[in-house]
Design an enzyme around this catalytic site. Structure first.
Site, PDB file in Angstrom:
ATOM      1  N   ASP A 204       0.966  -1.237  -0.224  1.00 23.49           N
ATOM      2  CA  ASP A 204      -0.031  -0.037  -0.057  1.00 23.49           C
ATOM      3  C   ASP A 204       0.900   1.202  -0.062  1.00 23.49           C
ATOM      4  OD1 ASP A 204      -2.363   1.463  -0.162  1.00 23.49           O
ATOM      5  OD2 ASP A 204      -2.513   1.098   2.291  1.00 23.49           O
TER       6      ASP A 204
ATOM      7  N   ASN B  73     -10.708  -2.657  -5.982  1.00 21.60           N
ATOM      8  CA  ASN B  73      -9.902  -1.844  -6.663  1.00 21.60           C
ATOM      9  C   ASN B  73     -10.724  -1.553  -8.085  1.00 21.60           C
ATOM     10  OD1 ASN B  73      -6.608  -2.741  -5.548  1.00 21.60           O
ATOM     11  ND2 ASN B  73      -7.985  -1.136  -5.193  1.00 21.60           N
TER      12      ASN B  73
HETATM   13  C1  FPP Z   1      -1.827   0.107  -3.193  1.00 23.11           C
HETATM   14  O1  FPP Z   1      -1.663   1.571  -3.188  1.00 23.11           O
HETATM   15  C2  FPP Z   1      -1.737  -0.469  -4.303  1.00 23.11           C
HETATM   16  C3  FPP Z   1      -2.391  -1.109  -5.270  1.00 23.11           C
HETATM   17  C4  FPP Z   1      -3.794  -0.987  -5.183  1.00 23.11           C
HETATM   18  C5  FPP Z   1      -1.878  -1.961  -6.202  1.00 23.11           C
HETATM   19  C6  FPP Z   1      -0.717  -2.624  -5.901  1.00 23.11           C
HETATM   20  C7  FPP Z   1       0.198  -2.814  -7.375  1.00 23.11           C
HETATM   21  C8  FPP Z   1       1.444  -2.824  -7.533  1.00 23.11           C
HETATM   22  C9  FPP Z   1       2.315  -2.691  -6.343  1.00 23.11           C
HETATM   23  C10 FPP Z   1       2.104  -2.789  -8.657  1.00 23.11           C
HETATM   24  C11 FPP Z   1       1.555  -3.990  -9.710  1.00 23.11           C
HETATM   25  C12 FPP Z   1       1.657  -5.265  -9.231  1.00 23.11           C
HETATM   26  C13 FPP Z   1       2.520  -6.338  -9.443  1.00 23.11           C
HETATM   27  C14 FPP Z   1       2.469  -7.642  -9.258  1.00 23.11           C
HETATM   28  C15 FPP Z   1       3.280  -6.168 -10.890  1.00 23.11           C
HETATM   29  P1  FPP Z   1      -2.430   2.834  -3.417  1.00 23.11           P
HETATM   30  O2  FPP Z   1      -2.646   3.041  -4.853  1.00 23.11           O
HETATM   31  O3  FPP Z   1      -3.917   2.528  -2.838  1.00 23.11           O
HETATM   32  O4  FPP Z   1      -1.808   4.003  -2.756  1.00 23.11           O
HETATM   33  P2  FPP Z   1      -2.587   5.052  -1.782  1.00 23.11           P
HETATM   34  O5  FPP Z   1      -3.128   4.277  -0.463  1.00 23.11           O
HETATM   35  O6  FPP Z   1      -1.287   5.712  -1.300  1.00 23.11           O
HETATM   36  O7  FPP Z   1      -3.490   5.762  -2.738  1.00 23.11           O
END
Ligand code: FPP
Length: 249
Positions: A27, A75
């Site tokens: 996250d 998501n």
């Molecule tokens: C959370 O950060 C992250 C995600 C919803 C997606 C996770 C994806 C990756 C790390 C990249 C792709 C994955 C792979 C396996 C190649 P957020 O967007 O919720 O962050 P925030 O809470 O700061 O808004």
């Protein structure tokens, strides 16, 4: 080999006390980007690089299963542009990492509502899963369109269906039988769950499976997470006493 062996540049991890299954809620990509006046998608791109590092480190250390929460059922409600960018990153990751997974004997598995993913992601996933199915060095388990509650609903439907058909006697429903009907059937429950970005939530990840997992929250945003911090967390895990509801030794 001594169980306190430190190998390569890895500081004194007790190889006899490694968690077999590590699960990570990655996250903070959005906040990482915002802090830099960048688009959220840049945060996901940097986050993907960290995924590569942590997969490599886990393999090097000798973790058996690494489960990554890459995309939740919730998501899908993000702006369409962000969902599309995440899907492209995922497809590119599956294609570009296939050679590395083969070279390092890593088997790729996935859990979640795979049928909801775009066709090109499903194809890349199928290709990588099939190509790596005989590998036995480590399992990289990607949670994609995954939600703990929908996994439980799916399990209940399966068991209820078998009960109705007379294949399962209600009295024979045990925690083990429930585990066998989850996406994670055949896998041990996570020993360690890590969440980055300072949020103290589980966010619908592995609701059943984390009953006795050790949980570690770090304030570090996922794109800033690195090998050193991961190793520190593993060392912290090794210093915890796991009692599974019993009294200590
Ligand atoms: C959370 O950060 C992250 C995600 C919803 C997606 C996770 C994806 C990756 C790390 C990249 C792709 C994955 C792979 C396996 C190649 P957020 O967007 O919720 O962050 P925030 O809470 O700061 O808004």
């Amino acid at each position: 080999m001594n169980s306190n062996t430190s190998f390569h540049d890895l500081p004194a991890l007790d190889t006899a006390k490694l968690p077999a299954h590590v699960a990570i809620i990655m996250d903070g990509n959005g906040r990482w980007a915002k802090k830099r006046y960048l688009n959220r998608i840049n945060g996901h791109k940097k986050g993907t690089e960290v995924v590569r590092t942590i997969v490599r480190t886990s393999r090097e250390i000798g973790i058996s299963i690494l489960s990554l929460y890459a995309f939740s059922t919730e998501n899908w409600q993000r702006p369409q542009k962000e969902v599309a960018a995440l899907m492209t990153l995922l497809k590119n990751f599956l294609q570009s990492e296939l050679k590395e997974m083969m070279d390092n004997n890593i088997r790729l598995t996935s859990i979640g509502q795979i049928e909801r993913l775009p066709e090109n992601v499903k194809m890349a996933l199928h290709k990588a899963t099939t190509a790596t199915r005989e590998n036995n060095g480590m399992v990289l388990n990607l949670a994609l369109s995954y939600g703990g509650r929908s996994e439980i609903v799916r399990m209940v439907r399966k068991i209820a269906g078998k009960t109705k058909d007379g294949l399962i006697d209600p009295d024979s429903i045990t925690p083990e039988l429930i585990s066998e009907h989850l996406y994670t059937h055949g896998m041990p429950d996570p020993d360690l769950l890590v969440r980055t970005s300072g949020e103290m939530r589980i966010s619908n990840f592995f609701l059943w499976q984390i009953a006795y997992s050790e949980i570690f929250f770090t304030d570090t945003l996922w794109p800033d997470f690195n090998k050193d911090e991961f190793i520190q967390i593993l060392k912290d895990y090794q210093n915890r006493e796991r009692r599974f509801g019993k009294v200590g030794s």
